[in-house]
Write a protein that holds these residues in place. Structure first.
Motif, PDB file in Angstrom:
ATOM      1  N   LEU A  35       0.827  -1.208   0.000  1.00  0.00           N
ATOM      2  CA  LEU A  35       0.000   0.000   0.000  1.00  0.00           C
ATOM      3  C   LEU A  35       0.865   1.262   0.000  1.00  0.00           C
ATOM      4  N   THR A  36       1.982   1.196   0.711  1.00  0.00           N
ATOM      5  CA  THR A  36       2.882   2.348   0.769  1.00  0.00           C
ATOM      6  C   THR A  36       3.476   2.648  -0.602  1.00  0.00           C
ATOM      7  N   GLN A  37       3.923   1.613  -1.295  1.00  0.00           N
ATOM      8  CA  GLN A  37       4.517   1.820  -2.608  1.00  0.00           C
ATOM      9  C   GLN A  37       3.495   2.384  -3.587  1.00  0.00           C
ATOM     10  N   LYS A  55       1.373   7.404  -6.387  1.00  0.00           N
ATOM     11  CA  LYS A  55       0.260   8.346  -6.596  1.00  0.00           C
ATOM     12  C   LYS A  55       0.656   9.752  -6.138  1.00  0.00           C
ATOM     13  N   THR A  56       1.286   9.818  -4.975  1.00  0.00           N
ATOM     14  CA  THR A  56       1.659  11.109  -4.392  1.00  0.00           C
ATOM     15  C   THR A  56       2.708  11.807  -5.251  1.00  0.00           C
ATOM     16  N   ASN A  60      -7.833   8.683  -1.602  1.00  0.00           N
ATOM     17  CA  ASN A  60      -8.042   7.222  -1.605  1.00  0.00           C
ATOM     18  C   ASN A  60      -6.790   6.413  -1.292  1.00  0.00           C
ATOM     19  N   ILE A  61      -6.045   6.876  -0.284  1.00  0.00           N
ATOM     20  CA  ILE A  61      -4.991   6.023   0.261  1.00  0.00           C
ATOM     21  C   ILE A  61      -5.308   5.803   1.741  1.00  0.00           C
ATOM     22  N   ILE A  89       4.646   7.825   3.803  1.00  0.00           N
ATOM     23  CA  ILE A  89       4.803   8.462   2.486  1.00  0.00           C
ATOM     24  C   ILE A  89       5.416   9.851   2.644  1.00  0.00           C
ATOM     25  N   ALA A  90       4.979  10.594   3.656  1.00  0.00           N
ATOM     26  CA  ALA A  90       5.560  11.922   3.898  1.00  0.00           C
ATOM     27  C   ALA A  90       7.062  11.803   4.152  1.00  0.00           C
ATOM     28  N   GLY A  91       7.456  10.760   4.867  1.00  0.00           N
ATOM     29  CA  GLY A  91       8.879  10.542   5.115  1.00  0.00           C
ATOM     30  C   GLY A  91       9.650  10.269   3.834  1.00  0.00           C
TER      31      GLY A  91
END
Length: 576
Positions: free
Chosen positions: A333-335, A340-341, A362-363, A371-373
């Protein structure tokens, strides 16, 4: 191009050289980390349990212990309120395991990340009231729970807050007042009135200080107390607090015990991850920790606590497999969310902003922080990633920052725009009405204090050392500085004019650079991971004449062990 700087803390070094109990190398590396106080130096070089600070130096500690003892003597119930991340889980286990040594009317509750949100939720309060809980002990949360603590107290429930997050303040530098919840005791070394010698404990560390004080009061088994450091070591590493002072002792002593653990749950997690070698800080931060964290991200953190409490070996294996499975799902899910981000950031050119603020629809909201990291690492800019909450009009997000930007302080100024907010200088969690995000992005960027130089990746070098003077013994001596982490990075060295004697790009993904470097008749193997760009850089620079060309390099020496044979190699950090 990264910028290289050799530390030039000569005065620090001279000060440390006065200490006859340390080597010149130790004096240099500690000087570069601003570790000068002889007591702190001694604690670093000779970490031991007798160097832990007196827990009663923390504000309200005596009041907290009096209340716990009184509650147990009256036979009343105690409930622990934790958090859903690794530090929160470790904090809960430290208190649970520690208190169960004396008393069995102990329960715990952890908020559901999506349904409850961060901290003490209305559901948790209502259940505690309905079930006639007498004492609530918070861990890794509670310092900003002003209204929640008030409601608990109004309903006859005593509250001890233990937390390590920033205290709410009002006023200015001339007149500053802290705003604390009206609990029976508030234990937090970041209190303005705290004189505790070290304020960068994680939640589990403060939970341990509470247990340390209780065991001291009741003259209980110290060996049982120190076994709690298995949990504390996990929280300390995973919450990325300073790996100096008490935290260094916690991790070193915790790892000793984990490597000889009788806890079947820890053994099962290691087995399910096929970890069959020594457990290190890396294992805690990148193997065990993420599995426990995944429970709070994609399911409930109670899974991880229940695993640690379970006694049935078959159930333990089932729990461990579930956590590993959740972590694998979290990775996928992170990848997907990261890609997307990055697309949104590129489409809207958000990478031009000082602070990257992005809404990714939709994450899973639980992976926004990860993801921010990753975004922060890619652009070396503070980054906040939002997504929809269960209330679609509200966005929930997490931020990660760089050293030059105190994200808590900067966002706090705009906290009136937010629905919720909390954090510390390097990370934050927040929520905002969807229609305010663009205004929030503009305002935060307009007041940015960051300069262009703040976005440059700086590599600080401890010393220039000619590679021909590096030995296997020197590399082994550096192991004494472990565990590495915040405020205690791995020592870095550099040298110039290293001739490339051979070069190859290897690995399944062809992304590992393998070299033999030579200088003054000495050949040394060198290796660099994730080195596709570095290899391309060398090819572009030297073409077919790479072999024989010279480079400068930043590296740390390490011991490569293959088929029981040890050899010296350089782990390259950067080249030019």
């Amino acid at each position: 191009m990264n910028k290289w700087y050799i530390f030039n803390k000569k005065n620090n070094y001279k000060e440390n050289l006065k200490n006859k109990n340390i080597s010149k190398l130790q004096a240099l590396i500690l000087a570069n980390r601003d570790i000068l106080d002889p007591k702190v130096v001694d604690s670093f070089i000779n970490p031991s349990l007798d160097k832990l600070h007196d827990p009663y130096l923390l504000p309200d500690m005596k009041e907290a212990i009096d209340l716990i003892v009184d509650t147990m003597e009256k036979g009343e119930s105690i409930r622990i309120f934790g958090d859903y991340d690794q530090d929160g889980i470790s904090s809960v286990m430290t208190l649970l395991d520690g208190l169960l040594y004396f008393y069995d009317d102990i329960s715990y509750d952890i908020p559901d990340r999506v349904m409850d949100g961060y901290g003490i939720s209305d559901r948790m309060i209502d259940e505690a009231i309905d079930e006639r809980v007498s004492l609530i002990i918070t861990c890794d949360n509670g310092i900003t729970a002003i209204e929640q603590v008030k409601k608990l107290r109004e309903n006859g429930i005593n509250v001890i807050v233990t937390d390590h997050h920033q205290v709410k303040k009002e006023g200015d530098s001339e007149w500053l007042r802290q705003i604390l919840p009206d609990a029976n005791a508030v234990i937090n070394p970041k209190r303005l009135d705290s004189t505790y010698p070290f304020d960068d404990l994680c939640g589990a560390g403060i939970s341990f200080k509470l247990m340390q004080a209780l065991y001291k009061r009741l003259d209980a088994d110290e060996n049982y107390l120190y076994d709690l450091l298995e949990y504390v070591a996990m929280g300390t590493v995973c919450d990325i607090v300073s790996l100096t002072d008490e935290n260094r002792i916690f991790v070193i002593e915790g790892l000793k015990r984990i490597n000889n653990t009788y806890k079947l749950a820890i053994k099962a997690l290691l087995d399910e991850n096929s970890w069959n070698k020594e457990v290190t800080a890396y294992t805690l931060g990148f193997v065990i920790g993420p599995c426990m964290n995944a429970s709070g991200r994609l399911s409930t953190a109670k899974l991880a606590v229940d695993l640690m409490l379970e006694q049935d070996s078959e159930k333990i294996i089932t729990y461990a497999r579930k956590l590993v499975s959740l972590n694998n799902e979290r990775k996928d899910l992170t990848q997907e969310g990261l890609l997307k981000t990055l697309d949104i950031i590129n489409d809207y050119k958000l990478y031009n902003d000082d602070i990257i603020i992005v809404h990714t629809p939709n994450i899973e909201e639980s992976i926004c922080g990860i993801i921010a990291g990753r975004i922060k690492e890619k652009y070396n800019k503070p980054s906040i990633v939002f997504t929809e909450s269960k209330d679609r009009s509200i966005l929930k997000g997490s931020g990660r920052s760089i050293e030059a930007y105190n994200i808590y302080k900067q966002v706090y100024v705009l906290s009136s725009m937010l629905e919720s907010f909390g954090g510390h200088p390097m990370a934050c969690g927040l929520s905002i009405k969807k229609d305010l995000i663009n205004d929030f992005r503009l305002k935060l960027n307009n007041k940015s204090p960051l300069k262009e130089c703040d976005f440059e990746t700086i590599i600080n070098i401890d010393a220039r050392i000619p590679i021909e003077k590096i030995s296997l013994e020197f590399a082994q001596s550096l192991n004494n500085f472990e565990p590495y982490g915040k405020d205690n990075p791995k020592a870095k060295f550099a040298d110039k004019d290293l001739a490339i004697k051979s070069i190859d790009i290897i690995g399944k993904n062809k992304d590992i650079l393998k070299l033999i470097l030579s200088k003054n008749g000495r050949d040394i193997n060198a290796i660099k991971f994730s080195a596709v760009e570095d290899y391309k850089y060398l090819v572009d620079k030297f073409g077919s004449n790479i072999v024989g060309s010279k480079i400068d390099a930043v590296f740390y020496p390490e011991i490569n062990e293959f088929r029981n044979k040890k050899s010296l190699q350089l782990r390259l950090i950067d080249i030019r």
